[in-house]
Design an enzyme around this catalytic site. Sequence first.
Site, PDB file in Angstrom:
ATOM      1  CD  GLU A 170      14.290   0.679  -4.904  1.00 45.22           C
ATOM      2  OE1 GLU A 170      14.189   1.353  -3.853  1.00 45.22           O
ATOM      3  OE2 GLU A 170      13.250   0.415  -5.655  1.00 45.22           O
ATOM      4  CB  ALA A 198      12.503  -5.171  -9.464  1.00 42.97           C
TER       5      ALA A 198
HETATM    6  N1  COA Z   1      13.797 -10.401  -5.850  1.00 42.05           N
HETATM    7  C1  COA Z   1      13.711 -11.924  -6.092  1.00 42.05           C
HETATM    8  N2  COA Z   1      13.408 -12.743  -5.095  1.00 42.05           N
HETATM    9  C2  COA Z   1      13.154 -12.378  -3.884  1.00 42.05           C
HETATM   10  C3  COA Z   1      12.824 -11.050  -3.644  1.00 42.05           C
HETATM   11  C4  COA Z   1      13.230 -10.026  -4.721  1.00 42.05           C
HETATM   12  N3  COA Z   1      13.160  -8.821  -4.780  1.00 42.05           N
HETATM   13  N4  COA Z   1      12.555 -10.846  -2.462  1.00 42.05           N
HETATM   14  C5  COA Z   1      12.339 -12.024  -1.795  1.00 42.05           C
HETATM   15  N5  COA Z   1      12.817 -12.910  -2.746  1.00 42.05           N
HETATM   16  C6  COA Z   1      13.001 -14.236  -2.467  1.00 42.05           C
HETATM   17  C7  COA Z   1      14.165 -14.770  -1.775  1.00 42.05           C
HETATM   18  O1  COA Z   1      15.309 -14.828  -2.670  1.00 42.05           O
HETATM   19  C8  COA Z   1      13.627 -16.181  -1.304  1.00 42.05           C
HETATM   20  O2  COA Z   1      13.847 -17.199  -2.518  1.00 42.05           O
HETATM   21  P1  COA Z   1      14.477 -18.526  -1.967  1.00 42.05           P
HETATM   22  O3  COA Z   1      13.575 -18.991  -1.201  1.00 42.05           O
HETATM   23  O4  COA Z   1      14.560 -18.871  -3.300  1.00 42.05           O
HETATM   24  O5  COA Z   1      15.814 -18.247  -1.648  1.00 42.05           O
HETATM   25  C9  COA Z   1      12.335 -15.931  -1.094  1.00 42.05           C
HETATM   26  O6  COA Z   1      11.935 -14.677  -1.909  1.00 42.05           O
HETATM   27  C10 COA Z   1      11.987 -15.721   0.293  1.00 42.05           C
HETATM   28  O7  COA Z   1      12.541 -14.490   0.735  1.00 42.05           O
HETATM   29  P2  COA Z   1      13.594 -14.483   1.968  1.00 42.05           P
HETATM   30  O8  COA Z   1      14.595 -13.399   1.801  1.00 42.05           O
HETATM   31  O9  COA Z   1      14.023 -15.923   2.418  1.00 42.05           O
HETATM   32  O10 COA Z   1      12.546 -14.025   3.295  1.00 42.05           O
HETATM   33  P3  COA Z   1      12.772 -13.258   4.482  1.00 42.05           P
HETATM   34  O11 COA Z   1      11.475 -13.285   5.363  1.00 42.05           O
HETATM   35  O12 COA Z   1      14.221 -13.819   5.016  1.00 42.05           O
HETATM   36  O13 COA Z   1      13.185 -11.728   4.031  1.00 42.05           O
HETATM   37  C11 COA Z   1      12.834  -9.925   2.650  1.00 42.05           C
HETATM   38  C12 COA Z   1      12.189 -11.022   3.668  1.00 42.05           C
HETATM   39  C13 COA Z   1      11.819  -9.033   2.140  1.00 42.05           C
HETATM   40  C14 COA Z   1      13.587  -8.915   3.961  1.00 42.05           C
HETATM   41  C15 COA Z   1      13.899 -10.277   2.095  1.00 42.05           C
HETATM   42  O14 COA Z   1      13.365 -11.074   1.076  1.00 42.05           O
HETATM   43  C16 COA Z   1      14.563  -8.772   1.026  1.00 42.05           C
HETATM   44  O15 COA Z   1      15.298  -8.308   1.533  1.00 42.05           O
HETATM   45  N6  COA Z   1      14.193  -8.882  -0.028  1.00 42.05           N
HETATM   46  C17 COA Z   1      14.406  -7.961  -1.179  1.00 42.05           C
HETATM   47  C18 COA Z   1      13.847  -6.742  -0.974  1.00 42.05           C
HETATM   48  C19 COA Z   1      14.625  -5.587  -1.961  1.00 42.05           C
HETATM   49  O16 COA Z   1      15.703  -5.304  -1.768  1.00 42.05           O
HETATM   50  N7  COA Z   1      13.619  -5.422  -2.874  1.00 42.05           N
HETATM   51  C20 COA Z   1      14.098  -4.241  -3.725  1.00 42.05           C
HETATM   52  C21 COA Z   1      14.472  -4.848  -5.045  1.00 42.05           C
HETATM   53  S1  COA Z   1      14.989  -3.554  -6.242  1.00 42.05           S
END
Ligand code: COA
Length: 261
Positions: A135, A67
């Site tokens: 989460e 999300a």
């Molecule tokens: N919601 C909003 N934005 C998200 C997102 C999410 N769930 N997951 C990734 N993004 C965005 C990042 O903020 C980033 O945006 P930006 O470039 O404007 O800063 C972009 O997507 C790329 O993500 P980034 O974190 O830079 O990539 P990464 O390869 O370093 O890491 C993940 C990848 C998946 C490990 C990391 O993005 C992450 O932990 N995301 C959240 C996962 C999560 O907790 N999901 C459950 C949500 S309830």
Amino acid sequence: MSFQFLSLEADAEGIAVLTIRRPEKLNALNQALIGELGEAFRQVAADGAIRVLILTGAGEKAFVAGADIAELARPNAVETVEVSRLGQETFRLLETMKKPSVAAVNGFALGGGLELAMAATIRMGSPNAKLGLPEVKLGIMPGYGGSQRLPRLVGRGRALEMILSGEAIDANEAYRIGLLNSVVPQAELLDAAKAWARKVIANGPLGVAFAMQAVDVGFEAGPETGMRFEAMSFGALAGSDDRREGLAAFLEKRKAVFTGK
Ligand code: COA
């Protein structure tokens, strides 16, 4: 209807591919995107020419990274209940549309992304896939059905292990515990999903739809009710053209041509 965050393309074989297109945010599900998913699922359910739906994410990195975290902080408690219900109801449309679906998990499937993939009928993943419900790391908990579908797919113990640690697992581990049905090189993932879809499409549509429902009714209401539903469905099929054609084709040593009637 045209979509801002999705593309939906159906081919002549009856396979539709729904691609979630928000790659700059790793296809994270904002509320607008959830609304579009609901619309797309309704369209697919209503389109008799579509037999199997494949879901995937744009880009090579993510199926759906969850999300949209930026949106999660805004609603108050009561509104957040509704956010959860809307997500649950949207994914339930996918699960109950009486057509098989494949989540082609082409990378991160985290939080709402894994919850979406779990609402599909089966899941195929690429080797770079990472699946988890992180989460609790954010001080929240799964809210789009994850606490219910994960234990049903992998068992209570493994589900709680994942949900409470918030740690993601890789594709091989997901395959080992049954969360992924198969692991396929990323470049072949869509073709593999389509190959499975073609096998399903060759079968009797009514048998496929009724069998899916029998599995679900049994899971929801227990095996006794499930058995009754199975017997009623098995009986209902006896009046179908599909059964006549399927049995006759076997005895005549030819390929069946089903009509779904
Ligand atoms: N919601 C909003 N934005 C998200 C997102 C999410 N769930 N997951 C990734 N993004 C965005 C990042 O903020 C980033 O945006 P930006 O470039 O404007 O800063 C972009 O997507 C790329 O993500 P980034 O974190 O830079 O990539 P990464 O390869 O370093 O890491 C993940 C990848 C998946 C490990 C990391 O993005 C992450 O932990 N995301 C959240 C996962 C999560 O907790 N999901 C459950 C949500 S309830």
